[in-house]
Motif scaffolding. Structure first.
Motif, PDB file in Angstrom:
ATOM      1  N   ARG A   1      -3.985   8.571  -2.456  1.00 42.93           N
ATOM      2  CA  ARG A   1      -2.488   8.514  -1.535  1.00 42.93           C
ATOM      3  C   ARG A   1      -3.323   8.725  -0.535  1.00 42.93           C
ATOM      4  NH1 ARG A   1       2.290   9.277  -1.400  1.00 42.93           N
ATOM      5  NH2 ARG A   1       3.260  10.369   0.222  1.00 42.93           N
ATOM      6  N   GLU A   2      -4.258   9.438   0.112  1.00 41.64           N
ATOM      7  CA  GLU A   2      -4.873   8.985   1.865  1.00 41.64           C
ATOM      8  C   GLU A   2      -4.498   7.865   2.089  1.00 41.64           C
ATOM      9  OE1 GLU A   2      -7.030  12.735   2.030  1.00 41.64           O
ATOM     10  OE2 GLU A   2      -5.360  13.777   1.908  1.00 41.64           O
ATOM     11  N   ILE A   3      -6.203   7.729   1.152  1.00 39.57           N
ATOM     12  CA  ILE A   3      -6.587   5.770   1.795  1.00 39.57           C
ATOM     13  C   ILE A   3      -6.253   5.070   1.883  1.00 39.57           C
ATOM     14  CG2 ILE A   3      -8.183   4.692  -0.016  1.00 39.57           C
ATOM     15  CD1 ILE A   3      -9.920   7.242  -0.929  1.00 39.57           C
ATOM     16  N   LEU A   4      -4.913   5.046   0.923  1.00 38.59           N
ATOM     17  CA  LEU A   4      -3.682   3.910   0.880  1.00 38.59           C
ATOM     18  C   LEU A   4      -3.089   3.880   1.532  1.00 38.59           C
ATOM     19  CD1 LEU A   4      -3.209   3.909  -3.037  1.00 38.59           C
ATOM     20  CD2 LEU A   4      -3.733   1.589  -2.250  1.00 38.59           C
ATOM     21  N   LEU A   5      -2.708   5.045   1.544  1.00 39.76           N
ATOM     22  CA  LEU A   5      -1.523   5.202   3.317  1.00 39.76           C
ATOM     23  C   LEU A   5      -2.843   4.846   4.946  1.00 39.76           C
ATOM     24  CD1 LEU A   5       0.257   8.679   2.567  1.00 39.76           C
ATOM     25  CD2 LEU A   5       1.506   6.007   3.075  1.00 39.76           C
ATOM     26  N   ALA A   6      -3.377   5.376   4.753  1.00 39.23           N
ATOM     27  CA  ALA A   6      -4.723   4.841   5.698  1.00 39.23           C
ATOM     28  C   ALA A   6      -4.863   3.672   5.759  1.00 39.23           C
ATOM     29  CB  ALA A   6      -6.058   5.544   5.172  1.00 39.23           C
ATOM     30  N   LEU A   7      -4.419   3.044   4.841  1.00 38.93           N
ATOM     31  CA  LEU A   7      -5.082   0.888   4.530  1.00 38.93           C
ATOM     32  C   LEU A   7      -3.601   0.976   5.203  1.00 38.93           C
ATOM     33  CD1 LEU A   7      -6.041   0.036   1.120  1.00 38.93           C
ATOM     34  CD2 LEU A   7      -7.220  -0.210   3.724  1.00 38.93           C
ATOM     35  N   ALA A   8      -2.411   0.715   5.020  1.00 40.87           N
ATOM     36  CA  ALA A   8      -1.057   0.794   5.198  1.00 40.87           C
ATOM     37  C   ALA A   8      -0.688   0.908   6.751  1.00 40.87           C
ATOM     38  CB  ALA A   8       0.071   1.504   4.446  1.00 40.87           C
ATOM     39  N   ALA A   9      -1.257   1.896   7.450  1.00 33.08           N
ATOM     40  CA  ALA A   9      -1.303   2.069   9.215  1.00 33.08           C
ATOM     41  C   ALA A   9      -2.608   1.354   9.760  1.00 33.08           C
ATOM     42  CB  ALA A   9      -2.202   3.766   9.321  1.00 33.08           C
ATOM     43  N   ALA A  10      -2.903   0.502   9.129  1.00 30.64           N
ATOM     44  CA  ALA A  10      -3.763  -0.403   9.477  1.00 30.64           C
ATOM     45  C   ALA A  10      -3.545  -1.351   9.367  1.00 30.64           C
ATOM     46  CB  ALA A  10      -5.642  -0.586   8.738  1.00 30.64           C
ATOM     47  N   GLU A  11      -2.803  -2.068   8.202  1.00 26.77           N
ATOM     48  CA  GLU A  11      -2.262  -3.012   8.488  1.00 26.77           C
ATOM     49  C   GLU A  11      -1.061  -3.073   9.480  1.00 26.77           C
ATOM     50  OE1 GLU A  11      -2.921  -5.565   7.125  1.00 26.77           O
ATOM     51  OE2 GLU A  11      -4.204  -4.658   4.430  1.00 26.77           O
ATOM     52  N   GLY A  12      -0.389  -1.418   9.663  1.00 28.57           N
ATOM     53  CA  GLY A  12       0.790  -1.646  10.467  1.00 28.57           C
ATOM     54  C   GLY A  12       0.025  -2.101  12.109  1.00 28.57           C
TER      55      GLY A  12
ATOM     56  N   TYR B   1       0.850  -1.095  -0.246  1.00 28.34           N
ATOM     57  CA  TYR B   1       0.391   0.029  -0.001  1.00 28.34           C
ATOM     58  C   TYR B   1       0.739   1.241  -0.038  1.00 28.34           C
ATOM     59  CZ  TYR B   1      -3.907  -3.208   1.333  1.00 28.34           C
ATOM     60  OH  TYR B   1      -5.005  -3.981   1.141  1.00 28.34           O
ATOM     61  N   ARG B   2       1.911   1.052   0.815  1.00 30.31           N
ATOM     62  CA  ARG B   2       2.854   2.161   0.472  1.00 30.31           C
ATOM     63  C   ARG B   2       3.355   2.066  -0.626  1.00 30.31           C
ATOM     64  NH1 ARG B   2       3.569   0.292   5.940  1.00 30.31           N
ATOM     65  NH2 ARG B   2       5.465  -0.558   5.452  1.00 30.31           N
ATOM     66  N   GLU B   3       3.850   0.967  -1.661  1.00 28.72           N
ATOM     67  CA  GLU B   3       4.403   1.522  -3.265  1.00 28.72           C
ATOM     68  C   GLU B   3       3.407   2.059  -3.545  1.00 28.72           C
ATOM     69  OE1 GLU B   3       7.578   1.155  -3.963  1.00 28.72           O
ATOM     70  OE2 GLU B   3       8.717  -0.155  -2.806  1.00 28.72           O
ATOM     71  N   LEU B   4       2.321   1.826  -3.615  1.00 28.88           N
ATOM     72  CA  LEU B   4       1.284   2.423  -4.331  1.00 28.88           C
ATOM     73  C   LEU B   4       0.692   3.838  -4.048  1.00 28.88           C
ATOM     74  CD1 LEU B   4      -1.569  -0.499  -4.108  1.00 28.88           C
ATOM     75  CD2 LEU B   4      -0.197  -0.288  -5.720  1.00 28.88           C
ATOM     76  N   ALA B   5       0.633   4.381  -2.311  1.00 20.84           N
ATOM     77  CA  ALA B   5       0.741   5.799  -2.644  1.00 20.84           C
ATOM     78  C   ALA B   5       1.799   6.395  -2.829  1.00 20.84           C
ATOM     79  CB  ALA B   5       0.153   5.989  -1.201  1.00 20.84           C
ATOM     80  N   ALA B   6       2.681   5.235  -3.222  1.00 26.82           N
ATOM     81  CA  ALA B   6       3.986   6.404  -3.206  1.00 26.82           C
ATOM     82  C   ALA B   6       3.879   7.046  -4.737  1.00 26.82           C
ATOM     83  CB  ALA B   6       5.380   6.029  -3.038  1.00 26.82           C
ATOM     84  N   ARG B   7       2.911   6.916  -5.757  1.00 26.74           N
ATOM     85  CA  ARG B   7       2.546   6.589  -7.314  1.00 26.74           C
ATOM     86  C   ARG B   7       1.323   7.153  -7.095  1.00 26.74           C
ATOM     87  NH1 ARG B   7       5.117   2.642 -10.850  1.00 26.74           N
ATOM     88  NH2 ARG B   7       6.868   1.339 -10.561  1.00 26.74           N
ATOM     89  N   LYS B   8       0.632   7.759  -6.167  1.00 26.63           N
ATOM     90  CA  LYS B   8      -0.503   8.410  -6.031  1.00 26.63           C
ATOM     91  C   LYS B   8      -0.587   9.593  -5.618  1.00 26.63           C
ATOM     92  CE  LYS B   8      -3.124   4.671  -8.022  1.00 26.63           C
ATOM     93  NZ  LYS B   8      -3.811   5.254  -9.419  1.00 26.63           N
ATOM     94  N   GLU B   9      -1.898  10.773  -6.170  1.00 27.55           N
ATOM     95  CA  GLU B   9      -1.406  12.377  -4.704  1.00 27.55           C
ATOM     96  C   GLU B   9      -2.905  12.332  -4.785  1.00 27.55           C
ATOM     97  OE1 GLU B   9      -1.193  15.062  -7.742  1.00 27.55           O
ATOM     98  OE2 GLU B   9       0.999  14.339  -7.833  1.00 27.55           O
ATOM     99  N   GLY B  10      -3.294  13.364  -3.629  1.00 28.30           N
ATOM    100  CA  GLY B  10      -4.583  13.642  -3.137  1.00 28.30           C
ATOM    101  C   GLY B  10      -4.967  12.358  -2.308  1.00 28.30           C
ATOM    102  N   GLU B  11      -6.608  12.176  -3.029  1.00 23.77           N
ATOM    103  CA  GLU B  11      -7.425  11.831  -1.691  1.00 23.77           C
ATOM    104  C   GLU B  11      -6.943  10.076  -1.963  1.00 23.77           C
ATOM    105  OE1 GLU B  11     -12.101  11.215  -1.705  1.00 23.77           O
ATOM    106  OE2 GLU B  11     -11.734  10.767  -3.310  1.00 23.77           O
TER     107      GLU B  11
END
Length: 376
Positions: free
Chosen positions: A54-65, A42-52
């Motif tokens: 990116r925020e959603i993907l980073l939130a998913l990564a945080a949940a996996e954390g 999810y962090r790798e995908l977020a690095a390729r995105k912007e805006g909303e």
């Protein structure tokens, strides 16, 4: 949300349950490895995105954390001997680093749906719920990508599949009659050109016609000029709203509001949203030209494969068998691609594609044998 407590007698975050076995600890280490890898995806995908997105993907990564922290707590903070993530998760990570997100998100959608947490006694109900909701989040993100490529992808897949199946059927049917190899070759090339041109033209007409139908349903922009003079008591605008699908009371309320806005502003022309329209997705529909080019190119690419054995000088049964094998591999690939992008089983879609394609070719091969025998 807190994932600190566990079912089945698991302890608080300080360490493992008293009755934990070596098999339990091995399973926790595997879960820990998978959570770390999924978070990295999810962090790798977020690095390729912007805006909303990116925020959603980073939130998913945080949940996996958070899930990772749960398993690490059960292991008493000891992450020594953590195995590699499973092959599925490692594949996702590799794809996330190298390719577009739509394929990765489609695979991740299936992966989230196969989480074992709902039946694992050491996972919390919140973790199991997280995984189910993650599947819907990823489904939503993947849907955006599917909409963006739906028009051209549909044309590409249909074009390639039609080229593979129709030209294989053609060359097998002709080849089975016993005609010389050059006849089979030129028949296959003629089928390639005819089919590619037909597919491209047909796709262009189809998409253009669909766009024209949608445009015919769009409101006439000049009709807004009449709204400022409408009788607010009779309110004919309500009929427009009802014709567009609103119920009577809602239509009357909405129309009265629209006219009141016009009159209050003293405007001679109503706002552009005063008359409703049917919603449609331009991205999903695509353009006629892009759909036509995709259909032509992919049909031609697909139709070329069955002809390759004759292009390289093969003839007879060996050429027929080689063509069938090459097309079979290509059908498996296109079917698996459709399966991945649709979030379905790639294997089932691949086998379905293979069965349909080779089945159609087998019918024409049988007819060719029959005609060849009759002619002889």
């Amino acid at each position: 949300m807190s994932n600190g407590s566990t079912n089945g007698g698991a302890s608080a975050p300080g360490g493992a349950p008293a009755n934990a076995t070596d098999a339990d600890r091995a399973r926790w280490r595997r879960y820990l490895a998978d959570e770390r890898a999924e978070g990295a995806v999810y962090r790798e995908l977020a690095a390729r995105k912007e805006g909303e997105e990116r925020e959603i993907l980073l939130a998913l990564a945080a949940a996996e954390g958070r899930h990772e922290a749960h398993w690490l707590a059960l292991l008493g903070g000891d992450d020594a001997g953590i195995p590699r993530a499973d092959l599925r998760t490692r594949t996702l990570a590799a794809l996330a680093r190298r390719f577009g997100s739509i394929f990765v998100l489609a695979l991740a959608q299936r992966a989230e749906g196969r989480s074992p947490y709902s039946t694992d006694p050491h996972a919390t109900p919140a973790m199991a719920a997280d995984e189910r909701i993650h599947g819907e989040v990823v489904r939503g993100l993947a849907a955006r990508g599917r909409r963006r490529l739906a028009g051209t992808f549909r044309a590409a897949v249909f074009g390639a599949n039609d080229g593979l199946v129709s030209n294989l059927a053609l060359v097998l049917g002709i080849g089975a009659t016993g005609v010389p190899a050059p006849v089979v070759l030129f028949t296959g090339i003629a089928g390639l050109l005819a089919g590619a041109l037909s597919m491209g033209a047909g796709e262009y007409v189809s998409v253009r016609s669909q766009r024209e139908l949608l445009e015919a349903s769009a409101p006439d922009p000049t009709a807004r000029e009449a709204l400022a003079d409408l009788d607010i008591d009779a309110n004919e605008l309500a009929l427009v709203y009802r014709a567009r699908g609103m119920d009577s009371d809602e239509a009357i309320e909405q129309a009265a509001l629209s006219i009141a806005r016009v009159q209050a502003a003293g405007a001679s022309v109503a706002p552009t949203d005063a008359i409703p329209t049917f919603e449609h997705d331009d991205e999903a529909l695509g353009t006629g030209l892009s759909a036509a080019v995709s259909s032509f190119c992919f049909f031609a690419a697909g139709a070329l494969i069955p002809v390759l054995p004759w292009i390289f000088g093969m003839a007879g049964v060996s050429a027929i068998l080689t063509a069938a094998v090459l097309v079979g591999v290509a059908l498996l690939a296109t079917g698996a691609t459709v399966g991945v992008l649709s979030g379905a089983s790639p294997l089932k879609r691949a086998l379905r594609q293979l069965g349909i394609g080779l089945g159609a070719a087998a019918v024409t091969y049988g007819l060719g044998l029959a005609f060849g025998t009759t002619i002889a």
